[in-house]
Every structure is written in C-alpha cells, then in structure tokens.
Design an enzyme around this catalytic site. Structure first.
Site, short mmCIF file in Angstrom:
data_model
loop_
_atom_site.label_atom_id
_atom_site.label_comp_id
_atom_site.label_asym_id
_atom_site.label_seq_id
_atom_site.Cartn_x
_atom_site.Cartn_y
_atom_site.Cartn_z
N ASP A 137 0.91 -1.20 -0.07
CA ASP A 137 -0.03 0.00 -0.15
C ASP A 137 0.96 1.14 0.10
O ASP A 137 1.95 1.24 0.70
CB ASP A 137 -0.90 0.04 1.14
CG ASP A 137 -1.98 0.99 0.98
OD1 ASP A 137 -3.14 0.70 1.02
OD2 ASP A 137 -1.94 2.23 1.11
N ILE A 138 0.55 2.15 -0.72
CA ILE A 138 1.34 3.40 -0.98
C ILE A 138 1.25 4.25 0.29
O ILE A 138 2.05 5.17 0.48
CB ILE A 138 0.78 4.24 -2.19
CG1 ILE A 138 2.04 5.09 -2.88
CG2 ILE A 138 -0.44 5.04 -1.97
CD1 ILE A 138 1.77 5.57 -4.35
N GLY B 70 -16.75 2.89 2.80
CA GLY B 70 -15.41 3.85 2.75
C GLY B 70 -14.49 3.20 1.82
O GLY B 70 -13.54 3.51 1.64
N GLN B 71 -14.92 2.73 0.67
CA GLN B 71 -14.12 2.10 -0.43
C GLN B 71 -13.48 3.57 -1.39
O GLN B 71 -14.40 4.15 -1.74
CB GLN B 71 -14.73 1.40 -1.58
CG GLN B 71 -13.90 0.69 -2.53
CD GLN B 71 -14.40 -0.44 -3.17
OE1 GLN B 71 -15.96 -0.72 -3.12
NE2 GLN B 71 -13.91 -0.82 -4.14
N HIS C 125 -10.24 -5.22 -3.26
CA HIS C 125 -9.06 -5.52 -2.94
C HIS C 125 -9.00 -5.80 -1.28
O HIS C 125 -9.99 -5.46 -0.50
CB HIS C 125 -7.97 -4.36 -2.83
CG HIS C 125 -8.37 -2.97 -2.41
ND1 HIS C 125 -9.33 -2.35 -3.29
CD2 HIS C 125 -8.13 -2.34 -1.17
CE1 HIS C 125 -9.83 -1.29 -2.55
NE2 HIS C 125 -8.99 -1.17 -1.40
#
Ligand code: AMP
Ligand code: ZN
Length: 106
Positions: free
Chosen positions: A30-31, A92-93, A99
C-alpha cells in the site's frame, strides 16, 4: 477496465512495489501504509467490490484469503495482523477494484 488504477497496477502500466503475482492474483505494498507492513491483494480480474461477487468467484476468493495469510507470515506478521475489505460508498471504498488489505506491526 480501462480507467481502473488497480487494473493498471496489475498490468504493470503503473509501477508498484510488487510482493507476489500469479495468473489470477497480484499483491503489492500500500502506498500509504497504516502499519509497519501493509499490502493489498487484488484479483487480476476487474471485480468492483464484494457487492459484485457470485459463485464463480469462490475459488479465487478462497485463494486470496489463503495467500493473504501465507504472505502475512512471510512478511513477519506471525503474531497476527488485520485484514480489511472496504465495500462501496458506505464501506469507505476509495479504489473501485476489489482488494484485501493486510496490515500489522511485527
Ligand atoms: P480503500 O479503497 O478504502 O480500501 O483504499 C484504497 C487503498 O489503496 C488505500 O489504502 C491507498 O493507500 C491504496 N492505494 C491507492 N493508490 C495506490 C497505489 N498507486 N499504489 C499502492 N496503493 C495505493
Ligand atoms: Zn480494475
């Protein structure tokens, strides 16, 4: 899906820190990590979110969960970790390609 950032990541059109790849699944860091280790598992098939799942996805989703645990162990989370799947507006996507988040501290 032409305009999907995670489709582009799985096709390597957009770079990511890759953890794992096979014919069906792509896994990358995850970034914006929420913990010491934080990665995302995605199907290569564009599935928008859990609301779109049906019986044809049984094996794929099973593979993703088993792989999530295997990689969590490999990345030092053998004392446990969190998993999260945000679904739709009320879930909250932010990125509309299914994913599984795996995150935790060693
Ligand atoms: P959500 O849809 O709420 O589960 O959140 C999407 C997640 O994707 C967030 O944790 C972001 O930090 C992560 N994310 C967004 N863009 C990228 C990217 N290009 N590479 C890696 N992770 C990303
Ligand atoms: Zn996609």
């Amino acid at each position: 899906m032409d305009n999907c950032i995670f489709c582009k990541i799985s096709k390597k059109d957009i770079p990511s820190k890759i953890i794992y790849e096979d014919e069906d699944i792509f896994v990358f860091h995850d970034i914006n990590p929420a913990a010491e280790v934080h990665f995302l598992l995605i199907p290569k098939l564009h599935i928008t979110n859990m609301l779109e799942l049906n019986d044809t996805h049984q094996i794929l989703m099973g593979k993703m969960i088993i792989l999530a645990n295997k990689l969590a162990n490999e990345y030092g989370l053998s004392n446990g970790y969190k998993t999260q799947i945000n679904t739709g507006k009320n879930g909250g996507q932010e990125v509309y390609h299914l994913h599984i988040h795996v995150f935790g501290n060693k």
